[in-house]
Design a protein around this motif. Structure first.
Motif, short mmCIF file in Angstrom:
data_model
loop_
_atom_site.label_atom_id
_atom_site.label_comp_id
_atom_site.label_asym_id
_atom_site.label_seq_id
_atom_site.Cartn_x
_atom_site.Cartn_y
_atom_site.Cartn_z
N VAL A 159 -10.45 6.12 19.91
CA VAL A 159 -9.86 6.91 18.83
C VAL A 159 -10.11 6.16 17.53
O VAL A 159 -9.88 4.94 17.46
CB VAL A 159 -8.34 7.12 19.03
N GLN A 160 -10.60 6.88 16.52
CA GLN A 160 -10.80 6.24 15.21
C GLN A 160 -9.53 6.36 14.39
O GLN A 160 -8.88 7.41 14.38
CB GLN A 160 -11.96 6.88 14.46
N LEU A 161 -9.20 5.29 13.68
CA LEU A 161 -7.99 5.23 12.86
C LEU A 161 -8.36 5.49 11.40
O LEU A 161 -9.05 4.69 10.78
CB LEU A 161 -7.34 3.85 13.00
N GLY A 162 -7.87 6.60 10.86
CA GLY A 162 -8.19 6.91 9.47
C GLY A 162 -9.68 7.15 9.31
O GLY A 162 -10.40 7.45 10.27
N ASN A 163 -10.16 7.04 8.09
CA ASN A 163 -11.59 7.21 7.84
C ASN A 163 -11.98 6.40 6.62
O ASN A 163 -11.44 6.62 5.54
CB ASN A 163 -11.95 8.68 7.62
N GLU A 164 -12.91 5.47 6.84
CA GLU A 164 -13.41 4.59 5.77
C GLU A 164 -12.23 3.95 5.02
O GLU A 164 -12.16 3.95 3.80
CB GLU A 164 -14.32 5.37 4.83
N GLY A 165 -11.34 3.37 5.80
CA GLY A 165 -10.08 2.83 5.30
C GLY A 165 -8.99 3.75 5.76
O GLY A 165 -8.74 3.91 6.95
N THR A 166 -8.35 4.44 4.83
CA THR A 166 -7.35 5.44 5.19
C THR A 166 -7.81 6.82 4.75
O THR A 166 -7.64 7.79 5.46
CB THR A 166 -5.99 5.12 4.55
N CYS A 167 -8.42 6.90 3.58
CA CYS A 167 -8.93 8.18 3.09
C CYS A 167 -10.15 7.96 2.21
O CYS A 167 -10.20 8.40 1.06
CB CYS A 167 -7.85 8.97 2.37
N GLY A 168 -11.13 7.25 2.78
CA GLY A 168 -12.35 6.99 2.04
C GLY A 168 -12.17 6.00 0.91
O GLY A 168 -12.90 6.03 -0.08
N ASP A 169 -11.22 5.07 1.07
CA ASP A 169 -10.83 4.20 -0.04
C ASP A 169 -11.13 2.73 0.17
O ASP A 169 -10.95 1.92 -0.75
CB ASP A 169 -9.32 4.33 -0.29
N ALA A 170 -11.61 2.33 1.33
CA ALA A 170 -11.72 0.90 1.64
C ALA A 170 -12.80 0.20 0.85
O ALA A 170 -12.88 -1.02 0.85
CB ALA A 170 -11.95 0.69 3.13
N HIS A 171 -13.65 0.95 0.15
CA HIS A 171 -14.71 0.33 -0.65
C HIS A 171 -14.40 0.38 -2.15
O HIS A 171 -15.19 -0.10 -2.96
CB HIS A 171 -16.03 1.08 -0.40
N LEU A 172 -13.25 0.94 -2.51
CA LEU A 172 -12.96 1.14 -3.93
C LEU A 172 -12.69 -0.19 -4.64
O LEU A 172 -12.26 -1.17 -4.03
CB LEU A 172 -11.74 2.04 -4.10
N PRO A 173 -12.91 -0.23 -5.97
CA PRO A 173 -12.51 -1.42 -6.73
C PRO A 173 -11.02 -1.70 -6.56
O PRO A 173 -10.23 -0.80 -6.24
CB PRO A 173 -12.84 -1.02 -8.19
N VAL A 174 -10.64 -2.93 -6.79
CA VAL A 174 -9.29 -3.35 -6.46
C VAL A 174 -8.23 -2.60 -7.26
O VAL A 174 -7.14 -2.31 -6.76
CB VAL A 174 -9.16 -4.88 -6.65
N ASP A 175 -8.53 -2.24 -8.51
CA ASP A 175 -7.51 -1.57 -9.32
C ASP A 175 -7.52 -0.06 -9.13
O ASP A 175 -6.76 0.65 -9.79
CB ASP A 175 -7.65 -1.92 -10.80
N ALA A 176 -8.39 0.45 -8.26
CA ALA A 176 -8.38 1.86 -7.92
C ALA A 176 -7.66 2.12 -6.60
O ALA A 176 -7.52 3.27 -6.19
CB ALA A 176 -9.81 2.41 -7.85
N GLN A 177 -7.19 1.06 -5.93
CA GLN A 177 -6.45 1.23 -4.68
C GLN A 177 -5.09 1.88 -4.96
O GLN A 177 -4.54 1.77 -6.06
CB GLN A 177 -6.23 -0.13 -4.02
N ASP A 178 -4.55 2.51 -3.94
CA ASP A 178 -3.30 3.26 -4.07
C ASP A 178 -2.19 2.40 -4.67
O ASP A 178 -1.82 1.36 -4.12
CB ASP A 178 -2.88 3.77 -2.69
N ALA A 179 -1.68 2.85 -5.81
CA ALA A 179 -0.58 2.15 -6.49
C ALA A 179 0.55 3.13 -6.77
O ALA A 179 1.26 3.00 -7.78
CB ALA A 179 -1.07 1.50 -7.78
N SER A 180 0.69 4.13 -5.90
CA SER A 180 1.80 5.07 -6.02
C SER A 180 3.12 4.33 -5.85
O SER A 180 3.14 3.18 -5.40
CB SER A 180 1.66 6.17 -4.96
N PRO A 181 4.25 4.96 -6.21
CA PRO A 181 5.54 4.25 -6.07
C PRO A 181 5.78 3.68 -4.67
O PRO A 181 6.26 2.56 -4.52
CB PRO A 181 6.56 5.34 -6.43
N ALA A 182 5.40 4.44 -3.63
CA ALA A 182 5.60 3.94 -2.27
C ALA A 182 4.72 2.73 -2.01
O ALA A 182 5.14 1.77 -1.33
CB ALA A 182 5.31 5.04 -1.25
N ALA A 183 3.50 2.74 -2.55
CA ALA A 183 2.61 1.59 -2.38
C ALA A 183 3.16 0.38 -3.12
O ALA A 183 3.10 -0.75 -2.60
CB ALA A 183 1.21 1.94 -2.89
#
Length: 634
Positions: A178-202
């Motif tokens: 079973v694959q977990l997520g995709n390319e990280g969680t939603c195609g985000d594992a290659h993004l620049p560091v300041d583009a990673q999820d920074a929502s209130p929950a994050a």
């Protein structure tokens, strides 16, 4: 979290496998169910061992029942939703199955397979520290850490686990992974560091992580504007961005029964990518490589068969990540028509195999052409992102080896060729170790700080380019690994020479150590360090081959009982000649060959199929008498 790496991905997918396995993507939700059985039978005959398929949430959700989401996995509302029946068909052909339920799958499906409601008002969007919003077809994707989104995601995953996976787990069923997520969680594992999820929950999760590490002062800054963060907080965010991905993988994994392997995929990133994306990718490796899951990579960073920059990026990413291929282009022709011909995908597959991958990925293995509006991407949304909707018209991946009609396309030759090579020599390949003339050990603090660098070349990017330059210019392969890991010895047990690239100010003249101020441009110091280190090394022994024009890149692998494997790759636009002890190999532009020898005797070899106007790969073996068997597609 375990620090013990799991068994190879090949053995997880095909237990007991002593050779690399072939994984072929089959997007059933784009194919007429009447064609499923014949397509799977044809893929098995072409050499596919395991079929992989995404499960689009939005396609299988059929409404609500008693106030809860209802799903169809058996075809009661639409035969194309009968994924349970698909698994039975795969089992009948002796195929293993890798299921990929997301929740975000991308796969050129509308909103990455998410229901419309998750990408609208009432849900927190995935927003980076820089204020950027992650979108799909111009619509905001939700933060998977949003409690409301997470609750709905859990309903979807539980339904897949209970209604699809539980009754089909290997060895009694075909589901091997079973694959977990995709390319990280939603195609985000290659993004620049300041583009990673920074929502209130994050942000709250980041603060808890900091507090758990005994950093209450830094935790207090987690919810502040990033301009107020200390350098320590920024570096911690770099590290945590990997942990956040792993935590979501762990959450997804917990819904599924024991048995199937857990596979995750992380995109490679280019050494020339903007905003220090290579360092951001590398910073996440601390958590990702220690996750205990099988971590593979997707290859969507250019074509190594035609672009030396892409070749260097693959080299650095695979060496430093140590990952198997889980998604490779065998049919997308949007930006490069050569992917519809077998030379390019075979070149890329051989490169990954020689560098250590235990898998060959074929994405997709079948060009499908039957899907409806739930899958189709929104044309206005595509235009908003600068994409021509015509690219997404049927068939999906027009260059795939198999057409949905059952016809074999050009890439079928490449798939049969690789399958024949692995059947004959795959066990020898798996039993060898990549020859490294030296290894540079990298301080993890370098990419964690370098991910924030905005001017000049980062130390890691300069290191990656220097390693590629050494391979091209001198034939020496300088491996890459992390300072907190011990590199393995050569196959004969002798230690491999090492150098250290460490974060911090210079403090001496250690010939095998360079300190680079973290987060500052390398300004040529890393390249000079690698060049001096490599210059002091002895010539590769045993020799792997010398190039006439410096265009080909040559690798060696050594095993027991006198087994040697030589891989030669020409990613340039002009021909080259590689000469070894008793042999000469002519490599046209964009071609590759792998030679298998034992005790100096040629056992067999494989080469990329001839490209139009490029000419064939030619081998002249004049040394020890050999059974010069060239693998051909059956």
């Amino acid at each position: 979290m375990s620090n013990t790496p799991p068994p190879t991905l090949a053995r997880a997918l095909v237990p007991g496998s002593n050779r690399p396995v072939v994984v072929g993507e089959y997007p059933y939700y784009r194919a007429d169910p009447g064609n499923w059985a014949a397509n799977l039978r044809a893929l098995r005959a072409l050499g596919v061992d395991v079929v992989s398929c995404y499960l689009p949430w939005r396609f299988h959700e059929t409404g609500t029942q008693d106030g809860a989401a209802a799903f169809d996995f058996t075809g009661k509302t639409d035969p194309q939703r009968d994924v349970v029946g698909l698994l039975e068909l795969a089992a009948a052909q002796g195929l293993g199955v890798l299921l990929k339920p997301g929740p975000f799958i991308h796969a050129e499906v509308q909103l990455g397979g998410l229901p419309d409601r998750l990408c609208g008002p009432g849900h927190t969007p995935y927003t980076g520290l820089d204020g950027s919003v992650l979108t799909s077809q111009g619509k905001p994707l939700p933060s998977l850490l949003d409690p409301a989104v997470r609750a709905e995601t859990e309903v979807w995953l539980k339904a897949v686990a209970d209604e699809v996976v539980a009754g089909a787990v290997a060895p009694h069923g075909p589901v091997v992974a079973v694959q977990l997520g995709n390319e990280g969680t939603c195609g985000d594992a290659h993004l620049p560091v300041d583009a990673q999820d920074a929502s209130p929950a994050a942000r709250r999760a980041f603060a808890r992580w900091l507090a758990g590490r005994g950093l209450p002062d830094e935790a207090a800054l987690a919810d502040q504007d990033v301009s107020r963060w200390t350098s320590a907080t920024r570096q911690s965010w770099s590290r945590w961005s990997g942990q956040a991905v792993v935590d979501l993988w762990d959450t997804i994994s917990a819904f599924f029964p024991d048995g199937p392997a857990r596979v995750a995929n992380v995109p490679l990133t280019g050494t020339t990518a903007p905003r220090a994306a290579l360092d951001a990718w590398a910073a996440r490796q601390r958590a990702i490589q220690g996750s205990g899951h099988h971590v593979g990579h997707t290859e969507w960073i250019g074509n190594p068969a035609r672009d030396t920059d892409a070749f260097g990026s693959h080299l650095a990413g695979i060496l430093l990540g140590g990952t198997d291929v889980v998604e490779a282009n065998w049919g997308f022709t949007w930006t490069d028509e050569s992917f519809a011909r077998p030379a390019a995908p075979v070149f890329n597959a051989l490169l990954a195999l020689v560098l250590g991958s235990t898998t060959v990925s074929v994405y997709t293995a079948c060009a499908t052409e039957n899907w409806g509006p739930l899958v189709d991407m929104d044309p206005d949304g595509l235009r908003a992102e600068g994409v021509d909707p015509a690219l997404h018209a049927p068939p999906y991946t027009p260059g795939a080896p198999l057409a949905e009609s059952g016809a074999h396309q050009a890439n079928a030759q490449g798939l049969r060729l690789l399958a024949a090579f692995l059947e004959r020599y795959g066990e020898l390949l798996t039993g060898t170790v990549l020859d490294r003339d030296a290894v540079v050990l990298v301080d993890r603090a370098l990419p964690e700080a370098g991910a924030w660098q905005r001017t000049g070349r980062t130390a890691l990017a300069e290191l990656a380019e220097a390693v590629h330059h050494q391979l091209a210019a001198s034939g020496r392969l300088v491996g890459l690994d992390w300072l907190d890991r011990t590199p393995g010895p050569a196959v004969d047990g002798t230690p491999v020479p090492t150098a250290v690239l460490r974060a911090g100010h210079p403090d001496g003249n250690h010939t095998a150590e360079l300190r680079v101020p973290a987060g500052r441009p390398a300004d040529g110091t890393v390249a000079a360090f690698v060049a001096a280190f490599a210059e002091a090394l002895p010539a590769p022994a045993p020799p792997r081959g010398t190039t006439a024009h410096g265009r080909a890149r040559v690798f060696g692998r050594t095993g027991a009982d006198g087994v040697r494997i030589i891989g030669a790759f020409n990613p340039t636009g002009a021909p080259d000649r590689v000469t070894g002890p008793g042999w000469t190999l002519d490599l046209p532009a964009g071609s590759a060959a792998v030679l298998v020898t034992r005790d100096g005797r040629l056992t067999g070899w494989i080469a990329t199929p001839e490209e139009p106007s490029a000419g064939p790969v030619a081998l002249d073996w004049s040394g020890t008498e050999a059974d010069a068997h060239r693998v051909t597609a059956p």
